[in-house]
Design a protein around this motif. Structure first.
Motif, PDB file in Angstrom:
ATOM      1  N   HIS A 312       0.835  -1.210   0.000  1.00  0.00           N
ATOM      2  CA  HIS A 312       0.000   0.000   0.000  1.00  0.00           C
ATOM      3  C   HIS A 312       0.865   1.253   0.000  1.00  0.00           C
ATOM      4  N   ARG A 313       1.918   1.235   0.826  1.00  0.00           N
ATOM      5  CA  ARG A 313       2.834   2.385   0.871  1.00  0.00           C
ATOM      6  C   ARG A 313       3.480   2.608  -0.487  1.00  0.00           C
ATOM      7  N   ASN A 314       3.948   1.513  -1.115  1.00  0.00           N
ATOM      8  CA  ASN A 314       4.612   1.644  -2.407  1.00  0.00           C
ATOM      9  C   ASN A 314       3.664   2.178  -3.481  1.00  0.00           C
ATOM     10  N   TRP A 315       2.414   1.683  -3.464  1.00  0.00           N
ATOM     11  CA  TRP A 315       1.458   2.112  -4.480  1.00  0.00           C
ATOM     12  C   TRP A 315       1.064   3.579  -4.287  1.00  0.00           C
ATOM     13  N   VAL A 316       0.952   3.998  -3.012  1.00  0.00           N
ATOM     14  CA  VAL A 316       0.502   5.357  -2.718  1.00  0.00           C
ATOM     15  C   VAL A 316       1.616   6.385  -2.903  1.00  0.00           C
ATOM     16  N   THR A 317       2.835   6.024  -2.511  1.00  0.00           N
ATOM     17  CA  THR A 317       3.911   7.025  -2.470  1.00  0.00           C
ATOM     18  C   THR A 317       4.789   7.041  -3.717  1.00  0.00           C
ATOM     19  N   ILE A 318       4.720   6.001  -4.552  1.00  0.00           N
ATOM     20  CA  ILE A 318       5.551   5.953  -5.753  1.00  0.00           C
ATOM     21  C   ILE A 318       4.686   6.250  -6.979  1.00  0.00           C
ATOM     22  N   PRO A 319       5.029   7.277  -7.756  1.00  0.00           N
ATOM     23  CA  PRO A 319       4.282   7.546  -9.000  1.00  0.00           C
ATOM     24  C   PRO A 319       4.657   6.509 -10.060  1.00  0.00           C
ATOM     25  N   HIS A 320       3.778   5.533 -10.240  1.00  0.00           N
ATOM     26  CA  HIS A 320       4.050   4.414 -11.141  1.00  0.00           C
ATOM     27  C   HIS A 320       3.754   4.760 -12.608  1.00  0.00           C
ATOM     28  N   ASP A 497       9.502   3.869 -11.119  1.00  0.00           N
ATOM     29  CA  ASP A 497       9.268   5.076 -10.313  1.00  0.00           C
ATOM     30  C   ASP A 497       9.536   6.293 -11.201  1.00  0.00           C
ATOM     31  N   HIS A 498       8.485   7.048 -11.497  1.00  0.00           N
ATOM     32  CA  HIS A 498       8.608   8.163 -12.443  1.00  0.00           C
ATOM     33  C   HIS A 498       9.411   9.334 -11.865  1.00  0.00           C
ATOM     34  N   ARG A 499       9.661   9.314 -10.561  1.00  0.00           N
ATOM     35  CA  ARG A 499      10.537  10.349  -9.979  1.00  0.00           C
ATOM     36  C   ARG A 499      11.980  10.142 -10.402  1.00  0.00           C
ATOM     37  N   VAL A 500      12.337   8.895 -10.708  1.00  0.00           N
ATOM     38  CA  VAL A 500      13.719   8.541 -11.044  1.00  0.00           C
ATOM     39  C   VAL A 500      13.876   8.307 -12.548  1.00  0.00           C
ATOM     40  N   ILE A 501      12.872   7.717 -13.156  1.00  0.00           N
ATOM     41  CA  ILE A 501      12.976   7.270 -14.549  1.00  0.00           C
ATOM     42  C   ILE A 501      11.873   7.937 -15.375  1.00  0.00           C
ATOM     43  N   ASP A 502      12.255   8.546 -16.476  1.00  0.00           N
ATOM     44  CA  ASP A 502      11.242   9.141 -17.351  1.00  0.00           C
ATOM     45  C   ASP A 502      10.810   8.130 -18.408  1.00  0.00           C
ATOM     46  N   GLY A 503       9.792   8.481 -19.171  1.00  0.00           N
ATOM     47  CA  GLY A 503       9.210   7.551 -20.132  1.00  0.00           C
ATOM     48  C   GLY A 503      10.176   7.089 -21.197  1.00  0.00           C
TER      49      GLY A 503
END
Length: 525
Positions: A312-320, A497-503
């Protein structure tokens, strides 16, 4: 015959200390060296053992008293000399000879061995006081974040005392049991004159002492904390039972309370609270399902209880973001089946699965795109780039999903990885994985190809920044420029994780994996 003896406080290494716990009561039978009270000075806490054995007749101190060396603690009724034991002087040596077997045994401490460095919970105690155990016999079961294991005894003997309870938190070095093991001490025969003096000490320790200590241990274990620590816990409205104790003999220290509070604050910061990175959502409605028909309540497994909040934490806090693709593994499958036939003829004892090639392809792509082999720092302001290539494998077990990690995949051969996967999968399904087996991953692969499905969106396994989902392969018509031909295609789903990796980098990474799987020759370049 018996006599009353005074037990005075010995040298405690300080001018004065406060009594925080009294471990015996009037009427208790105590043994020599049995702990009778707990004291705490400015910076240390310790249990004080009795120098006499017998029956407690009077307790001369109270919890909260300040004591120092020489203060009267207990009055103990001690068994008399040889007059009650031996009718004639000629028979005096007999008690000493009878005491020899007791002297030839020793009480040993059984402590938690190396279990991977993390704290675990005791879920089952497999022995009882009085049991005779053998070397390597399992004595307790412990369970960590995603693994359960039995702890064996390194030596045999009789269980004299159990120092832990179900639900306790333990780590390497924590005391589990006191075991009376066979020793090689010489029989106590040199000084016959001293035999009558030592006999009374041995007698109380033989039987009554152990039960007396077992009765008081659970009480003291539940409240082993100084008044100052209790005060801090009350101020912060903390349950001391929920705080792991690291002090001597299971005492909860001020540092334990501080560590617990910091962990709770960090959990809230990472998404445990609505205002700290989580989503402020309404609570689930309470429904009485029994109104609509028959129901059954089934408790979640421990792994599900632990992994659920993490997911739940990973799904909520990581922009997938999830990138989909299909890899042509027709040639890979031909090669795999050929190698399995060769391995069977040579009796190598291994069977190559498609997963092994997935792991090699992912490790190769991690080396090509290092941002995928990274983790965000705690403050989210920098990247921690890893120079190792360890691949986590999601394994389905009867108790839930676990993710053991295969180390150094980039530099290992196909056969070596196959053997390692077989070993860790067997341990996972038997619930024998340790925390070490599940630490240090660079990236995770979740393969559902053996079960079915065409696609799914895997959740990033933080602190990793990406995960590859693999679905069931199928024959599909593929245009080769002239005609359609049947090719074996496997669906891939890369979540990151879109904070680290772009499309763009996400597309490059999954394309690289696709190319490695479609043409195995590229894996050796």
């Amino acid at each position: 015959m018996s006599e009353l003896k005074e037990f005075l406080l010995p040298d405690i290494g300080a001018d004065a200390a406060d009594i925080t716990d009294i471990l015996v009561a009037v009427g208790d039978t105590i043994a020599e060296d049995q702990d009778v009270l707990t004291i705490e000075g400015d910076k240390a806490s310790m249990d004080v053992p009795s120098s006499v054995a017998g029956v407690v007749k009077e307790i001369k101190v109270n919890v909260g008293d300040s004591v120092s060396e020489g203060n009267l603690v207990l009055i103990v009724e001690v068994a008399g000399s040889a007059a009650a034991e031996a009718p004639a002087a000629a028979e005096t040596p007999a008690p000493a000879e009878e005491a020899a077997p007791a002297a030839a045994t020793a009480v040993k401490e059984l402590c938690v061995p190396d279990i991977g460095g993390d704290e675990v919970e005791v879920t089952d105690i497999l022995v009882a006081v009085g049991d005779t155990i053998t070397e390597d016999q399992d004595v307790i079961t412990v369970e960590g974040d995603k693994a359960s294991m039995d702890v064996p005894a390194p030596f045999g003997g009789v269980v004299k005392e159990i120092k832990i309870a179900t639900g306790d938190k333990v780590s390497e070095g924590s005391l589990i049991l006191l075991i009376e093991a066979e020793g090689d001490a010489p029989a106590a025969t040199p000084a016959t004159a001293s035999a009558p003096v030592e006999a009374p000490k041995a007698a109380p320790a033989a039987a009554p002492a152990a039960p007396a200590k077992v009765e008081v241990a659970p009480v003291s274990a539940a409240i082993k904390a100084s008044p100052s620590v209790r005060r801090i816990a009350r101020e912060f409205d903390l349950d001391l039972n929920a705080i792991a104790a690291s002090g001597p003999k299971g005492r909860t220290t001020k540092e334990d309370v501080q560590k617990f509070v910091k962990a709770q604050l960090q959990a809230a910061k990472n998404g445990g609270g609505a205002g700290a990175g989580g989503l402020a959502v309404a609570a689930s409605p309470k429904v009485d399902f029994a109104k609509f028909g028959e129901v059954e309540v089934k408790e979640l497994s421990r792994i599900q209880k632990i992994s659920g909040p993490a997911l739940h934490r990973n799904w909520v806090t990581i922009p997938h973001v999830t990138q989909f693709d299909e890899a042509d593994i027709t040639d890979l499958e031909v090669f795999r089946k050929e190698q399995n036939a060769i391995a069977a003829k040579q009796d190598l004892g291994v069977k190559i699965s498609p997963l092994v090639f997935m792991m090699k392809a992912v490790a190769k792509a991690l080396a090509l795109y290092p941002n995928f082999n990274s983790s965000l720092s705690e403050d989210g302001q920098s990247l921690i780039l890893k120079k190792y290539y360890n691949i986590g494998i999601a394994v389905d077990t009867p108790n839930g999903l676990v993710v053991p990690v295969v180390k150094d995949v980039l530099n290992k051969g196909i056969y070596d990885i196959c053997r390692e996967i077989g070993e860790i999968s067997k341990k996972a399904r038997a619930g024998k994985l340790t925390s070490k087996d599940m630490q240090g991953g660079s990236m995770t692969i979740s393969s559902l190809g053996g079960i079915g499905g065409t696609q799914f969106t895997p959740i990033v396994n933080a602190p990793e920044v990406a995960i590859l989902g693999v679905s069931k392969s199928a024959m599909k018509p593929l245009w080769n420029g002239k005609e359609f031909e049947p090719r074996l295609m496997v669906p891939l789903a890369l979540s990151y994780d879109h904070r680290v990796i772009d499309g763009a980098d996400g597309a490059r990474f999954i394309t690289a994996v696709n190319n490695y799987l479609s043409d195995l020759r590229t894996l050796i370049l």
